[in-house]
Design an enzyme around this catalytic site. Sequence first.
Site, PDB file in Angstrom:
ATOM      1  CG  HIS A   1      -5.921  -0.797  -8.502  1.00  5.18           C
ATOM      2  ND1 HIS A   1      -5.557  -0.199  -7.296  1.00  5.18           N
ATOM      3  CD2 HIS A   1      -7.164  -0.350  -8.782  1.00  5.18           C
ATOM      4  CE1 HIS A   1      -6.546   0.585  -6.900  1.00  5.18           C
ATOM      5  NE2 HIS A   1      -7.527   0.510  -7.772  1.00  5.18           N
TER       6      HIS A   1
ATOM      7  CG  LEU B   1      -1.853  -1.262   1.279  1.00  8.25           C
ATOM      8  CD1 LEU B   1      -2.819  -1.179   2.435  1.00  8.25           C
ATOM      9  CD2 LEU B   1      -2.608  -1.508  -0.025  1.00  8.25           C
TER      10      LEU B   1
END
Length: 296
Positions: free
Chosen positions: A209, A190
């Site tokens: 993603h 992240l």
Amino acid sequence: MFQRMQRKWGISGTQFWVIFMAFGLTGTTTAIITRYVTEWVGLTADGFWLWKILLRISILVFGYQVILLAFGAILGQWAFFWKYEKKILQKLGIMKVELAENSSKTTKIAIFASGAGSNAANIIDFFKNRADLKVALIVCNKPGAGVLQIANNNSIPTLMIEKDRFAKGDAYLPELKLAEIDFIVLAGFLWKVPAALIAGYPNKIINIHPALLPKYGGKGMYGSKVHEAVIAAGEKESGITIHFVNEHYDEGATIFQATCKIDAVDTPESLAAKIHELEYAHFPQQIDQLLSSQVK
Ligand code: GAR
């Protein structure tokens, strides 16, 4: 069962059915050819049974493989079937097994992950019997993250990183180079990737993603937050994007996308499960394809 086979072979749903068709066509064609050849060489029903069996076995063993390759090539699956044939030829001792020393070198992958690590586990599993590619390092920024246990279970070394050195320092390049890492895969990682890391690995860092970029990407868009936003917007489909990483969140060139339908009853949780299925089916295979053409 089909999904398990897809995952094991590292192929997409469409590819699975095309491959299935190639096997079917090969079986039928081989049976027809065997009959014609048997008749052509004059082995009729009353001929000596041993010759007939030997002839059939030779056509099955050699002819089948050639016909399979031909159908594979016609249906655009040469790479899959050639790999399959090579394995058979190696088992029969006709072809030499390519050991790591024979190929130029083993490509070492580092997976960066901050969470549960189910994608990391799937990628590790996919490459576990490969001599040419291996997951050599798990990089993590979160103590106690599930991915650390996965690394431990698979005896893969881990590197714990901290924000300042990663974002504003040398981005841990010395450790990555020392571990001879060739390629970086972000699987649920992240933090923003800093310029220093991109400079050290140009075109060699990819990310997955859980949405169809350019929509639902950018800072703060990760995991369940993405699925919540997609559902709240009333989208009819979502999917996955595999892309190169640049210095901006989720903006590098797209390598691959796959979609899934969103039903009226879907929740962020059920959508997450659909997305994970897509990730498991495609991510390792895309890494494999990219590395076969890129790194060596
Ligand atoms: C995956 O769905 C991945 O696409 C997402 O995090 C999940 C990690 O799951 N990544 C992002 O949201 C990046 N912006 P996992 O830890 O079980 O592999």
